[in-house]
Design an enzyme around this catalytic site. Structure first.
Site, PDB file in Angstrom:
ATOM      1  N   ALA A 101       0.827  -1.209   0.000  1.00  0.00           N
ATOM      2  CA  ALA A 101       0.000   0.000   0.000  1.00  0.00           C
ATOM      3  C   ALA A 101       0.861   1.260   0.000  1.00  0.00           C
ATOM      4  CB  ALA A 101      -0.934  -0.001   1.211  1.00  0.00           C
ATOM      5  N   SER A 152      25.612 -19.092 -29.001  1.00  0.00           N
ATOM      6  CA  SER A 152      24.998 -20.241 -28.351  1.00  0.00           C
ATOM      7  C   SER A 152      26.073 -21.053 -27.645  1.00  0.00           C
ATOM      8  CB  SER A 152      24.284 -21.113 -29.387  1.00  0.00           C
ATOM      9  OG  SER A 152      23.295 -20.379 -30.058  1.00  0.00           O
ATOM     10  N   LEU A 153      25.638 -21.951 -26.787  1.00  0.00           N
ATOM     11  CA  LEU A 153      26.567 -22.830 -26.079  1.00  0.00           C
ATOM     12  C   LEU A 153      26.452 -24.241 -26.639  1.00  0.00           C
ATOM     13  CD1 LEU A 153      25.993 -21.813 -22.337  1.00  0.00           C
ATOM     14  CD2 LEU A 153      27.815 -21.059 -23.871  1.00  0.00           C
ATOM     15  N   LYS A 171      20.631 -23.184 -16.064  1.00  0.00           N
ATOM     16  CA  LYS A 171      20.311 -22.814 -17.443  1.00  0.00           C
ATOM     17  C   LYS A 171      18.805 -22.588 -17.512  1.00  0.00           C
ATOM     18  CE  LYS A 171      20.823 -24.132 -22.272  1.00  0.00           C
ATOM     19  NZ  LYS A 171      19.415 -23.839 -22.613  1.00  0.00           N
ATOM     20  N   GLU A 209      18.343 -13.540 -19.142  1.00  0.00           N
ATOM     21  CA  GLU A 209      17.212 -14.375 -19.566  1.00  0.00           C
ATOM     22  C   GLU A 209      15.908 -13.818 -19.005  1.00  0.00           C
ATOM     23  OE1 GLU A 209      18.326 -16.942 -21.300  1.00  0.00           O
ATOM     24  OE2 GLU A 209      16.757 -18.463 -21.453  1.00  0.00           O
ATOM     25  N   LYS A 234      22.878 -30.471 -19.897  1.00  0.00           N
ATOM     26  CA  LYS A 234      21.420 -30.588 -19.919  1.00  0.00           C
ATOM     27  C   LYS A 234      20.939 -31.752 -19.041  1.00  0.00           C
ATOM     28  CE  LYS A 234      19.373 -28.307 -22.571  1.00  0.00           C
ATOM     29  NZ  LYS A 234      19.237 -28.332 -24.044  1.00  0.00           N
ATOM     30  N   CYS A 244      12.640 -38.896 -56.551  1.00  0.00           N
ATOM     31  CA  CYS A 244      13.052 -38.896 -57.961  1.00  0.00           C
ATOM     32  C   CYS A 244      13.519 -40.251 -58.472  1.00  0.00           C
ATOM     33  CB  CYS A 244      14.163 -37.865 -58.186  1.00  0.00           C
ATOM     34  SG  CYS A 244      15.753 -38.326 -57.459  1.00  0.00           S
TER      35      CYS A 244
END
Length: 793
Positions: free
Chosen positions: A33, A81-82, A114, A175, A316, A428
């Site tokens: 407030a 980029s990594l 990350k 980020e 990752k 083809c």
């Protein structure tokens, strides 16, 4: 009036401090407030005295009118980029490479989560936020400043400690993301309003940040974490990644509390495990952790490989996975003829989206995983990565009784046979070939294969390539399928009657009644527009033409590097592989792909056909004078990729062989200074067929290139030679890049900040602090019309 000005300044200071405590430090000292009361008080003052409104006022976080589109921003420093790692062995190998590259027993790393969000670049001038830009393609992003101003976690003005100067220019990398609780709240609101919900926090953040109406962005709770520095002027920043992060904290920039400093591979893996255990309880989504060598001096020593730094890697976590069934295994034929097996799946929701297709990469992968039609498979999707089949649940594989088996104990075998890649191209009919050592099989049809022709022409005509406006997929399909175009050069030989005949035949094929206009005349405007667009595309910048050729691994950034450093198409198309390897940010794989492309006679013929058809790049220039250093013998010898010959040994070798071609005459005596194993490796390389001729050709080509180099002190002659310009605001008809090109073409230099060395500031609509500083310093201020008028002719 002075009292009102001071009151507004005091309110801004208090509101900035309370916002820092609430959004960054998570330690509010006043109730909401009280913040709201002071905010309304400042709003009232600014409404009564509009001249008191500043760029860093908290009231400017509220969204304004919708924007027509986002302007393009060229990053001062590319947003790279990594490389990714998924296994512990990858991290052990990464640490070993770092230690060997630095010659140290142990290395200190700065580590942190990350984030699963959007990379953002924030630019502050004298402590005030003046620009925010997305990553884009790494070289060019989108200007989202108005939307970023609505993010409370991002300070509009940096905190200043008493007696400590702020940078005159600071570019922060970080980020933008959405916390889990805010994502859930947003989806609840969307559901209550009967609107589509977002799949995951990253998509919600992306959708919120790229709203043309910044009021929508302001209504959503986005967060931000700073993770790196790109540019700093006016002060000397700390000399390490961890030091910069601590410094960011003193400036009021949000930094992640989960970051740490560790030593060696053991420290990296321990951090990975620790954060992995905390991952479910973190308030935001992450998909891994990031490791960076802490010392900036060591980072500089390690340098870059291709488009990624050697000194950093993303580790990752296992991606989200789900089970589904393979209905069919098809193959796709890519622009380069690559034959890729693709699993057509029963729809499954994984990684925030519904997946119906998943790549199987290549024939070896299909056989290794033993994927068959009807199998239940594990599908993985991580972020924006193409979904892939991770493995097969063998217990669920469909089986049938083997004929002739025991009546009471029938032996079962898989219902479907093991997969084999087709021997001929499904498009083809040409035979499929796979070179030794290559994982990818390719159609041998080349431009005869319509799949490759369509993809190649579509890429060639794209907006970022030759920019043939209006030549979309439908027209390209018809031009290829109806045999009007066999290669990209054929586009420039098309006539009006070709397009009209093509449309007539396509309509007949598709059962469409031909379009007519009054008095029975056939509509031709569309065809005339296409011909005009094709004609207008004949003179692209060299970088765009190189990108348009569709060379494997060559994106816009690499194409620009080739154009900037080699200057002309003639030099680029004949450049030997070792020369390409010494260019900035071009690694061995990319250099080999470029050299292989131009070594193929069919590609050289296609290029000659283009030139014969009237296509000619503009803006060609002499090669970059800095090539003198790049083409030193030691660099070229190291780029020859002779086994065991390191850069250090190449320097040693260059003292004996001052010209690269001289190495062809090396023998045991002249190589005696090298360690025996390296000397033997060099001799074996020289004995291989064609390598001595390669050395001589390389030496001759480099001599030609060096002779074409201008003196390093030689400047571009023009109306703006020796002058420094600064661009600010939005110009009526020129983008920043276009205005910059005009200035540089006339020998001028474009700087990002205003100083006493600035000669001219070119200002457009909504010019900010740069314009004010130019007025303060008495610098000449031009508008777009004055800039154009100053250009001769």
């Amino acid at each position: 009036m002075t009292q009102v000005t001071e009151q507004a300044a005091q309110l801004r200071r208090l509101l900035h401090q309370y916002a820092l405590e609430y959004y960054v430090l998570d330690n509010p000292t006043v109730p909401d407030a009280e913040y709201d009361r002071l905010f309304r008080q400042l709003q009232a003052l600014e409404m009564a005295h509009p001249e008191l409104v500043t760029l860093d006022s908290p009231t400017q976080r509220v969204g304004g009118a919708p924007l027509p589109e986002f302007a393009s921003v060229t990053h001062r420093v590319p947003m790279l980029s990594l490389n990714n790692a998924f296994e512990d062995d990858d991290i052990t190998a990464f640490d070993r490479r770092i230690r060997e590259g630095l010659g140290q027993d142990e290395v200190t790393y700065d580590v942190g989560p990350k984030f699963d969000g959007l990379a953002m670049s924030l630019t502050y001038e004298n402590g005030v936020l003046v620009q925010a830009a997305t990553r884009g393609d790494g070289a060019t992003g989108e200007d989202v400043t108005r939307n970023v101003r609505t993010i409370n976690a991002i300070p509009l003005r940096l905190q200043q400690r008493e007696g400590v100067a702020l940078p005159s220019l600071l570019e922060v990398r970080g980020e933008v993301l959405m916390f889990k609780k805010d994502f859930e709240r947003l989806n609840d609101d969307q559901t209550a309003k009967g609107l589509k919900t977002f799949a995951n926090p990253r998509n919600a953040a992306a959708g919120s940040l790229r709203q043309l109406d910044s009021r929508i962005t302001a209504s959503r709770r986005l967060a931000f974490f700073a993770y790196g520095i790109a540019t700093c002027e006016g002060v000397t920043p700390p000399n390490s990644q961890s030091g910069v992060m601590d410094w960011f904290g003193t400036l009021g920039l949000p930094i992640c509390k989960e970051r740490d400093r560790v030593q060696g591979a053991e420290g990296l893996l321990a951090y990975y495990q620790r954060i992995g255990e905390k991952r479910p309880s973190l308030p935001y989504e992450i998909d891994g952790v990031v490791y960076k060598v802490d010392s900036f001096a060591q980072q500089e020593e390690l340098g870059f490989v291709s488009r990624a730094p050697r000194w950093a890697i993303a580790h990752k976590y296992p991606a989200q996975e789900a089970l589904t069934i393979v209905d069919v295994i098809d193959v796709q034929v890519g622009r380069t003829g690559a034959i890729t097996p693709v699993a057509r799946l029963q729809p499954v929701f994984v990684g925030g989206v519904t997946v119906t297709n998943a790549t199987l990469h290549n024939e070896d992968e299909v056989r290794r995983k033993d994927v068959r039609v009807g199998d239940t498979v594990i599908v993985r999707r991580a972020g924006d990565v193409i979904p892939e089949v991770v493995g097969v649940v063998l217990e669920r594989r469909p089986m049938v009784d083997q004929p002739g088996g025991d009546l009471f104990n029938p032996q079962q075998v898989p219902r479907e046979p093991a997969y084999s890649l087709p021997k001929t191209c499904p498009v083809c009919g040409s035979h499929v070939v796979r070179e030794e050592g290559e994982a990818i099989a390719r159609c041998s049809g080349g431009l005869f294969c319509s799949a490759q022709r369509k993809e190649a022409i579509w890429h060639f005509a794209g907006r970022r390539a030759m920019d043939i406006d209006g030549l979309g997929g439908r027209y390209i399909d018809n031009l290829v399928e109806l045999d009007y175009v066999h290669g990209v050069a054929d586009l420039y030989r098309l006539k009006l009657e070709d397009f009209l005949d093509m449309k007539r035949r396509a309509d007949e094929r598709d059962g469409i009644t031909p379009e007519t206009v009054q008095q029975g005349k056939v509509a031709t405007k569309w065809a005339e527009n296409l011909l005009e667009a094709i004609e207008a595309s004949k003179n692209p910048p060299l970088a765009r033409m190189l990108f348009a050729l569709g060379i494997r691994h060559v994106g816009e950034s690499t194409a620009k590097t080739l154009a900037d450093w080699l200057g002309t198409l003639a030099f680029v198309r004949h450049a030997p592989g070792p020369v390409l390897r010494v260019l900035p940010d071009i690694g061995g794989t990319v250099a080999d792909a470029i050299a292989d492309f131009f070594a193929e006679p069919k590609n050289q013929k296609a290029l000659d056909d283009l030139l014969s058809a009237g296509v000619q790049p503009v803006g060609e220039h002499a090669p970059n004078p800095a090539l003198r250093e790049k083409l030193e013998t030691a660099s070229l010898l190291a780029a020859l990729d002779i086994p065991k010959l390191t850069a250090t040994r190449a320097k040693q070798l260059a003292t004996t062989f001052p010209r690269v071609a001289d190495l062809a005459n090396a023998d045991a005596n002249t190589l005696a200074g090298l360690p025996p194993d390296i000397a033997s490796s060099v001799q074996q390389w020289l004995a291989a067929e064609g390598n001595t001729a390669r050395l001589e050709a390389l030496g001759a080509w480099c001599a030609t290139l060096l002779a074409a180099l201008p003196e390093e002190t030689e400047a571009i002659a023009g109306a703006f030679s020796g002058k420094t310009f600064v661009l600010t605001g939005t110009l009526p008809s020129l983008s920043r890049d276009e205005a910059k090109a005009i200035i540089e073409a006339q020998g001028g230099k474009v700087s990002g900040s205003v100083s006493k060395k600035t000669d001219v500031v070119v200002a457009g609509a909504e010019a900010g602090s740069k314009l004010a500083k130019a007025e303060e310093l008495g610098i000449a201020i031009w508008d777009e019309a004055q800039l154009r008028a100053a250009v001769p002719g």
